[in-house]
Enzyme design. Structure first.
Site, short mmCIF file in Angstrom:
data_model
loop_
_atom_site.label_atom_id
_atom_site.label_comp_id
_atom_site.label_asym_id
_atom_site.label_seq_id
_atom_site.Cartn_x
_atom_site.Cartn_y
_atom_site.Cartn_z
N ALA A 1 81.48 -57.71 -82.45
CA ALA A 1 81.98 -58.45 -83.59
C ALA A 1 83.49 -58.23 -83.75
O ALA A 1 84.13 -58.86 -84.56
CB ALA A 1 81.25 -58.03 -84.86
N ASN B 1 76.89 -50.46 -81.70
CA ASN B 1 78.02 -50.32 -82.61
C ASN B 1 77.81 -51.11 -83.89
O ASN B 1 77.53 -50.53 -84.94
CB ASN B 1 79.31 -50.77 -81.90
CG ASN B 1 80.55 -50.39 -82.67
OD1 ASN B 1 80.48 -50.00 -83.83
ND2 ASN B 1 81.70 -50.51 -82.03
N ASP B 2 77.89 -52.42 -83.81
CA ASP B 2 77.82 -53.23 -85.03
C ASP B 2 76.51 -53.04 -85.79
O ASP B 2 76.49 -53.13 -87.01
CB ASP B 2 78.00 -54.70 -84.69
CG ASP B 2 79.37 -54.96 -84.05
OD1 ASP B 2 80.32 -54.27 -84.46
OD2 ASP B 2 79.46 -55.81 -83.16
N VAL B 3 75.41 -52.78 -85.07
CA VAL B 3 74.10 -52.69 -85.74
C VAL B 3 73.94 -51.40 -86.54
O VAL B 3 72.94 -51.22 -87.22
CB VAL B 3 72.93 -52.83 -84.74
CG1 VAL B 3 72.96 -54.19 -84.09
CG2 VAL B 3 72.94 -51.74 -83.70
#
Lengths: 103, 461
Positions: B428, B387-389
């Site tokens: 995050a 997700n965050d990456v």
């Protein structure tokens, strides 16, 4: 203040060793591909298991009537061994998988 | 004579550690490097036991080693590849505890009759505190990765942590100036150090655990080196310092991959900026879903597909199914590669280890820069549990807590499929605007189940 300088002077060889080792540690791993980060961390984890040498010294030098040192020493030998054996075996398992797919 | 041989063996041991670590940083030599280091360790242990005339209780020593070996071996062999990070954390904690116990014993055995020996006690106390923090912190990190412990953040946490740390240092300083043993205070210091270790790791988010484990790893290295100072033992000193410095650099490399400073990680920045980020209310559009059969068709008729794995893949144990899909698509003439973000998963290289387990060829795993270079001529990027990456906000939204973190530019490929269980935010704790991009479609469900269905669909085509 003088005490501190005296301490440094008395242990000057160790201090040189430490400084050189710090730079060596940095140099040795600074170009590692990210693929190997986990195995490298795990391998380093196994290497600090060298603390077991200290555990052996604690246990080995404990006088027969010093039960605290005997019990804690025995305990620390187990802990240190776990760190060493577990660390190296886990690292080897990770790296074994890298080998297989290379053929 | 024994002394000379011991010194020589310790020298060989130290060189084997350096060589081992060096070889561990190259793919071809890594496994051999690990074995070299292990051989050096065995030599150093045997030399200590048999060549030091002051060593007694050899049967007990071997008893302890036997127990540790059996338990450590079985644990290391049995652990699932997905649980690897926890295991490393656990073993690291054992080393830290070992160093702390050594310090406790050496303090109680210290001869105070010739004055305090301030420097010696200071070193013992440093070993005690660092070893204990490493132990307590590793246990919490283990609990977090295992899902037993959640993140705990409360106001004033940083301040309280600072107070605890100062208390531990103050106590150590006081103890080192005393001329008689103060066993009660020693135990209090031990307790304070445990508390600090717990409080230090508690607020740090799951996504930052790799950094924390690496940091604690270098702590244990330093604790081991202090043990070397106590016993005037070179192999402990070199091994410990080597890991201490290599571990610190590795920690910094990991932080750089996330474009954050170490201080930022320790302060638990994700935890504290969450609220602000959520309130920003980024421009939302509509989220489009894709059915399994549509996804199968899209994939099977593409020329080039990127698979972007994340921690969700590890949780769902979907690496084998993922490899199956990849092989199937390759048979149909699709070029399939994996794009690996340096901090995908819970440890750097976590995804590589996981995919290697299911025999994905090494050449198929591309690092971020390489993958980003090919993104523009990719037909489909399929994101599995990451997700965050892949959140484009990192590139342009200055208010986002992950702003500046290098990401995989999957949004530049023609189509994006995100496989995810729900719309929930990543580690995050922030919304991912990629969900609302026009070229993106969502495939909701458990990664493994969805991949299995995809495999069946693609086969039927």
């Amino acid at each position: 203040m003088e005490q501190i300088f005296a301490f440094i002077s008395e242990n000057i060889r160790f201090i040189y060793l430490i400084i050189l080792m710090v730079f060596l540690g940095i140099e040795v791993i600074s170009h590692v591909p990210s693929v190997l980060h986990t195995p490298l961390m795990s391998g380093a984890n196994a290497i600090h298991g060298v603390v077991i040498v200290g555990a052996i010294i604690v246990m080995g030098r404990a006088e027969p009537d010093n039960y605290l040192a005997l019990v804690l020493g025995f305990f620390s030998v187990i802990l240190g061994t776990l760190n060493v054996v577990g660390g190296f075996v886990v690292t080897d398992r990770m790296l074994e998988m890298f080998k297989k797919k290379k053929k | 004579m024994e002394k000379y041989i011991t010194d020589l063996i310790y020298l060989i041991g130290s060189v084997s550690f350096i060589l081992g670590l060096k070889m561990l940083s190259h793919p071809e030599t890594a496994r051999k490097g690990n074995l070299y280091a292990a051989a050096g360790m065995v030599l150093a242990i045997l030399a200590t036991i048999f060549l030091d005339p002051a060593i007694h209780n050899i049967i007990w020593i071997f008893g302890g080693i036997a127990i540790g070996t059996v338990v450590g071996w079985i644990a290391a062999k049995k652990v699932k590849m997905t649980a690897m990070p926890q295991m490393v954390s656990l073993f690291n904690g054992m080393g830290g505890a070992c160093a702390a116990v050594i310090s406790v014993v050496e303090y109680t055995r210290h001869d105070f009759s010739h004055g305090g020996g301030a420097a010696f006690i200071a070193i013992v106390m440093a070993g005690l505190i660092i070893g204990t923090v490493s132990f307590a912190g590793s246990m919490i990190a283990f609990g977090k990765l295992n899902g037993n412990i959640g993140d705990k953040v409360f106001p004033g946490q940083k301040f309280i942590n600072l107070v605890i740390l100062i208390a531990a240092i103050g106590l150590s300083y006081y103890l080192s100036t005393q001329h008689q043993p103060e066993n009660t205070l020693l135990l209090i210091t031990l307790g304070v150090a445990v508390l600090y270790g717990v409080m230090f790791v508690m607020p740090i988010g799951g996504a930052d655990m790799p950094v924390v484990i690496s940091l604690l790893n270098s702590f244990t290295g330093i604790a081991a080196a202090l043990g070397g100072f106590i016993y005037n033992n070179q192999v402990m000193l070199t091994g410990g310092i080597l890991v201490g410095s290599a571990g610190t650099i590795l920690t910094i490399i990991m932080c750089k991959a996330m474009n954050r400073s170490l201080f930022n990680v320790i302060a638990g920045a994700f935890g504290t900026t969450n609220a602000a980020a959520a309130g920003d209310g980024a421009a939302k559009g509509t989220v489009k879903e894709i059915s399994i059969s549509d996804a199968a068709v899209l994939l099977a008729y593409s020329k080039k597909v990127f698979i972007v794995p994340g921690y969700g893949l590890a949780v769902a144990q979907a690496q084998h199914t993922c490899h199956e899909l990849e092989k199937l698509l390759e048979e149909k003439g699709v070029e399939v590669k994996y794009a690996i973000h340096p901090v995908a998963g819970r440890m750097p290289g976590h995804m590589n280890v996981l995919l290697a387990e299911s025999d994905v060829p090494y050449e198929k795993l591309l690092e971020m820069e390489e993958a980003n270079g090919e993104m523009a001529n990719t037909d489909v990027s399929i994101i599995i549990g990451a997700n965050d990456v892949v959140n484009p906000a990192a590139r342009h939204d200055k208010n986002s807590p992950i702003y500046g973190m290098p990401i995989l530019d999957v949004d530049k490929s023609a189509n994006v499929i995100i496989m995810k269980r729900s719309m929930a935010a990543g580690y995050a704790g922030i919304d991912n605007e990629l969900f609302y991009y026009p070229n993106n479609r969502m495939l909701f469900g458990d990664a493994k189940a969805s991949l299995q269905k995809l495999v069946t669909e693609v086969k039927a085509l």
